[in-house]
Design a protein around this motif. Sequence first.
Motif, PDB file in Angstrom:
ATOM      1  N   CYS A 163       0.895  -1.203  -0.014  1.00 45.40           N
ATOM      2  CA  CYS A 163       0.007   0.001   0.013  1.00 45.40           C
ATOM      3  C   CYS A 163       0.837   1.265   0.095  1.00 45.40           C
ATOM      4  O   CYS A 163       0.600   2.181  -0.732  1.00 45.40           O
ATOM      5  N   THR A 171      -2.045   3.549   3.683  1.00 41.71           N
ATOM      6  CA  THR A 171      -3.329   3.127   4.391  1.00 41.71           C
ATOM      7  C   THR A 171      -2.917   2.454   5.827  1.00 41.71           C
ATOM      8  O   THR A 171      -3.474   2.786   6.867  1.00 41.71           O
ATOM      9  N   TRP A 172      -2.110   1.286   5.806  1.00 38.06           N
ATOM     10  CA  TRP A 172      -1.924   0.333   6.645  1.00 38.06           C
ATOM     11  C   TRP A 172      -0.612   0.900   7.603  1.00 38.06           C
ATOM     12  O   TRP A 172       0.194   1.517   7.041  1.00 38.06           O
ATOM     13  N   CYS A 197      -7.713   5.216   1.637  1.00 32.92           N
ATOM     14  CA  CYS A 197      -7.698   4.045   0.893  1.00 32.92           C
ATOM     15  C   CYS A 197      -8.308   4.245  -0.419  1.00 32.92           C
ATOM     16  O   CYS A 197      -9.351   4.898  -0.567  1.00 32.92           O
ATOM     17  N   THR A 198      -7.530   3.765  -1.438  1.00 31.16           N
ATOM     18  CA  THR A 198      -8.338   3.779  -2.877  1.00 31.16           C
ATOM     19  C   THR A 198      -9.038   2.823  -3.332  1.00 31.16           C
ATOM     20  O   THR A 198      -9.334   2.696  -4.247  1.00 31.16           O
ATOM     21  N   CYS A 200      -8.032  -0.014  -4.004  1.00 33.29           N
ATOM     22  CA  CYS A 200      -7.371  -0.837  -5.176  1.00 33.29           C
ATOM     23  C   CYS A 200      -7.423  -2.363  -5.200  1.00 33.29           C
ATOM     24  O   CYS A 200      -7.362  -2.913  -6.116  1.00 33.29           O
ATOM     25  N   GLY A 201      -7.398  -2.925  -3.914  1.00 36.24           N
ATOM     26  CA  GLY A 201      -7.373  -4.340  -3.708  1.00 36.24           C
ATOM     27  C   GLY A 201      -5.904  -4.860  -3.633  1.00 36.24           C
ATOM     28  O   GLY A 201      -5.595  -6.126  -3.498  1.00 36.24           O
ATOM     29  N   CYS A 203      -3.574  -4.948  -1.322  1.00 37.50           N
ATOM     30  CA  CYS A 203      -3.210  -5.490  -0.030  1.00 37.50           C
ATOM     31  C   CYS A 203      -3.963  -6.766   0.044  1.00 37.50           C
ATOM     32  O   CYS A 203      -3.358  -7.838   0.525  1.00 37.50           O
TER      33      CYS A 203
HETATM   34  S1  SF4 Z   1      -7.083  -1.324  -1.188  1.00 36.62           S
HETATM   35 FE1  SF4 Z   1      -5.425  -0.343  -2.028  1.00 36.62          FE
HETATM   36  S2  SF4 Z   1      -5.391   1.520  -1.087  1.00 36.62           S
HETATM   37 FE2  SF4 Z   1      -6.851   0.644   0.171  1.00 36.62          FE
HETATM   38  S3  SF4 Z   1      -5.640  -0.292   1.960  1.00 36.62           S
HETATM   39 FE3  SF4 Z   1      -5.309  -1.919   0.318  1.00 36.62          FE
HETATM   40  S4  SF4 Z   1      -3.486  -1.500  -0.800  1.00 36.62           S
HETATM   41 FE4  SF4 Z   1      -4.199   0.299   0.132  1.00 36.62          FE
END
Ligand code: SF4
Length: 240
Positions: A163, A171-172, A197-198, A200-201, A203
């Motif tokens: 992230c 975010t984390w 958090c965007t 994006c998935g 993580c």
């Molecule tokens: S979804 Fe993307 S932006 Fe959100 S916490 Fe996971 S890696 Fe980070």
Amino acid sequence: MTVPPARIRTLTIDGKDVGAREDETILDVARENGIWIPTLCQMTGLSNIGACRLCLVEVAGSTKLQPACVTRVEEGMQVTAHSDRLAEYRKMIVELLFAEGNHICSVCVTNGHCDLQWLAQRLEIDHIRFPYLYGKRSVDASHERFVLDHNRCVLCTRCVRVCDEVEGAHTWDIMGRGTNARVITDLAQPWGESTSCTSCGKCVSVCPTGALFEQGKAVTEMVKHRELLPMLLTMRGRQR
Ligand code: SF4
Ligand code: SF4
Ligand code: FES
């Protein structure tokens, strides 16, 4: 200015003569030579942090075990990647992870697609020799697309690194120490309330266990998209 070419080092791993660039780690060169060393926190494309200690190897002349993912090769190094002593430590590390969390594979969304489960099978772990802690851990289902289950988190920090280092959202983070350590989003507020958090998935894709998964997945359904990270990094022309 021309960059001088990396120098070559020669060493042995499990008695096999191997060559490596001076900037490579023992893990890099082992993989290039088809020598398997177990890993959990390491992920190609992310920074190496040497957190899980599963990749410990023996280096001749040192009484301490060295983590292969963060130990650079040296000329004349004699590395042992497989021995009874290492097998015992590796088993113990995985057993301790099972004893510390609440991992019940039969009711996990990633059953059959989990790195921890796979490692346990590969290391021939058929029971846990340590007392289970049965920690009281929570589940955060506040995000509209994803879920965080602290029960299955092994604190590898892959989510934290992807992230921050790839998505750039940061975010984390980790809060607390020892058995109280937890991954958190933003300032420890529910994931669904995160402003950084965007969604994006990334993580979720890199998490080795069922700690991060997509909403609406049933037991055994959650397949991790491991190919996403190398693909993204190649497209951006960056590979660690
Ligand atoms: S979804 Fe993307 S932006 Fe959100 S916490 Fe996971 S890696 Fe980070
Ligand atoms: S949530 Fe997953 S990726 Fe993040 S630290 Fe825990 S096990 Fe590792
Ligand atoms: S893979 Fe090397 S310490 Fe985790």
